[in-house]
Design an enzyme around this catalytic site. Sequence first.
Site, PDB file in Angstrom:
ATOM      1  N   ARG A  72       0.808  -1.223   0.000  1.00 33.03           N
ATOM      2  CA  ARG A  72       0.000   0.000   0.000  1.00 33.03           C
ATOM      3  C   ARG A  72       0.839   1.270   0.000  1.00 33.03           C
ATOM      4  O   ARG A  72       0.417   2.283  -0.538  1.00 33.03           O
ATOM      5  CB  ARG A  72      -0.944   0.016   1.199  1.00 33.03           C
ATOM      6  CG  ARG A  72      -1.885  -1.176   1.297  1.00 33.03           C
ATOM      7  CD  ARG A  72      -2.700  -1.374   0.043  1.00 33.03           C
ATOM      8  NE  ARG A  72      -3.660  -2.455   0.208  1.00 33.03           N
ATOM      9  CZ  ARG A  72      -4.153  -3.159  -0.789  1.00 33.03           C
ATOM     10  NH1 ARG A  72      -3.772  -2.908  -2.032  1.00 33.03           N
ATOM     11  NH2 ARG A  72      -5.022  -4.127  -0.579  1.00 33.03           N
ATOM     12  N   LYS A 177      -2.513 -16.748   5.052  1.00 31.13           N
ATOM     13  CA  LYS A 177      -3.717 -16.709   4.226  1.00 31.13           C
ATOM     14  C   LYS A 177      -3.439 -17.400   2.889  1.00 31.13           C
ATOM     15  O   LYS A 177      -2.286 -17.490   2.471  1.00 31.13           O
ATOM     16  CB  LYS A 177      -4.185 -15.265   4.007  1.00 31.13           C
ATOM     17  CG  LYS A 177      -3.156 -14.358   3.319  1.00 31.13           C
ATOM     18  CD  LYS A 177      -3.630 -12.914   3.312  1.00 31.13           C
ATOM     19  CE  LYS A 177      -2.702 -12.037   2.488  1.00 31.13           C
ATOM     20  NZ  LYS A 177      -3.085 -10.614   2.516  1.00 31.13           N
ATOM     21  N   HIS A 178      -4.463 -18.012   2.264  1.00 35.19           N
ATOM     22  CA  HIS A 178      -5.889 -18.013   2.591  1.00 35.19           C
ATOM     23  C   HIS A 178      -6.280 -19.461   2.857  1.00 35.19           C
ATOM     24  O   HIS A 178      -6.302 -20.262   1.932  1.00 35.19           O
ATOM     25  CB  HIS A 178      -6.707 -17.446   1.447  1.00 35.19           C
ATOM     26  CG  HIS A 178      -6.233 -16.079   0.995  1.00 35.19           C
ATOM     27  ND1 HIS A 178      -5.186 -15.889   0.131  1.00 35.19           N
ATOM     28  CD2 HIS A 178      -6.689 -14.836   1.306  1.00 35.19           C
ATOM     29  CE1 HIS A 178      -5.015 -14.585  -0.097  1.00 35.19           C
ATOM     30  NE2 HIS A 178      -5.907 -13.927   0.604  1.00 35.19           N
ATOM     31  N   HIS A 190     -12.722 -11.844  -5.571  1.00 33.85           N
ATOM     32  CA  HIS A 190     -13.228 -10.481  -5.487  1.00 33.85           C
ATOM     33  C   HIS A 190     -14.506 -10.312  -6.314  1.00 33.85           C
ATOM     34  O   HIS A 190     -15.342  -9.467  -6.006  1.00 33.85           O
ATOM     35  CB  HIS A 190     -12.172  -9.485  -5.982  1.00 33.85           C
ATOM     36  CG  HIS A 190     -10.981  -9.377  -5.091  1.00 33.85           C
ATOM     37  ND1 HIS A 190      -9.939 -10.273  -5.114  1.00 33.85           N
ATOM     38  CD2 HIS A 190     -10.660  -8.458  -4.144  1.00 33.85           C
ATOM     39  CE1 HIS A 190      -9.032  -9.919  -4.231  1.00 33.85           C
ATOM     40  NE2 HIS A 190      -9.441  -8.830  -3.627  1.00 33.85           N
ATOM     41  N   ASP A 260     -11.684 -12.802   5.416  1.00 35.20           N
ATOM     42  CA  ASP A 260     -11.277 -11.956   4.300  1.00 35.20           C
ATOM     43  C   ASP A 260     -12.373 -10.905   4.110  1.00 35.20           C
ATOM     44  O   ASP A 260     -13.424 -10.941   4.761  1.00 35.20           O
ATOM     45  CB  ASP A 260     -11.066 -12.801   3.041  1.00 35.20           C
ATOM     46  CG  ASP A 260     -10.101 -12.161   2.051  1.00 35.20           C
ATOM     47  OD1 ASP A 260      -9.858 -10.949   2.158  1.00 35.20           O
ATOM     48  OD2 ASP A 260      -9.604 -12.883   1.167  1.00 35.20           O
TER      49      ASP A 260
END
Length: 360
Positions: A72, A177-178, A190, A260
């Site tokens: 990020r 994860k996951h 998504h 999630d």
Amino acid sequence: MTLHAPLILDIAGTTLSADDRRRLAHPLTGGMILFGRNWHSRAQLSDLCAEIKSIRADLLIAVDHEGGRVQRFRTDGFTHLPPMRALGELWAQDEQGLPGSGVLMACEAATSVGFVLASELRACGVDFSFTPVLDLDHGESGVIGDRAFARDPRVVSLLARSLMQGLLQAGMGNCGKHFPGHGAVKADSHVALPVDKRSLKAILADDALPYPWLGSVLTAVMPAHVVYSRVDARPAGFSKHWLQDILRGQLGFRGAVISDDLSMAAARQVQGQSLSYAEAVRAALEAGCDLTLLCNRSVGDGAELDTVLDALAEAAVKGHWHPNEVSEQRRLALLPTAVARDWETLVRSADYMRALDLLT
């Protein structure tokens, strides 16, 4: 009512609005997740995190900051971290005449990645990153891809353990994860609900192997938004069988289970039914999640977040949802206990500079 703050929310901008402050102060809010839109500079990020902590010192400030394409913060001094696949590739690159040297170099580099990742985040006030990815690289999943270390669960486990050691050196926990594995399905959760048709035996003997192997060092696990149709008709994150019978019962995991993102289109599809955000949060908690992520709902007026907070509070009052004191202790255990170094002290420290050298 037993205190339990199971919601991890987001904010829309680089500063807190009055609505953000109100939601973060809510007793059912346990943390917040940062995104690129919340970033302008290190100074701004540090001020934002300090303001969040002034509202509630126990709020968990988290971010998806893995390296590669999932990082990020990339400017104003933050190190560009490699994708995990690069570490897996280094594993096989022995120096001439030194068999096994690639393994040692890869493990040391993974530790350096974890240390740099965590120490830079913590210097700005961020508590926790949802890393590492333990999915195996079957070459099927575009959404996982180079986020995975390797195809071999042994390589994944050892590199993940090394990365976790680096996180720990900087005072940060980890999140595998996951669970039990997203790498063998093509669909992107998504936007669509992936289905894995393998047997439980096949999954536990391959994709899920890192979880018992890392059980003593994993502090949190994030289940996949995937249906493993020969095991349960419900996605793993909504499945008591996966979370309680297998992850906690059979594999003995004792850390935090964090859903999630429940705002994903596929995340709220359960046995042909589309759940509301509030219904999805409750379903995840009832299945065995300790914390639930609800992302990207603050943009605009954020009314959906208020609806979830109000609905969960009402469910608790009416006895339709029972807060869990053990889950709250697991949430609090994710908060760092060691004092973080400030940025100027960090970048001048010998261990940080050595870690950077190992990444170049």
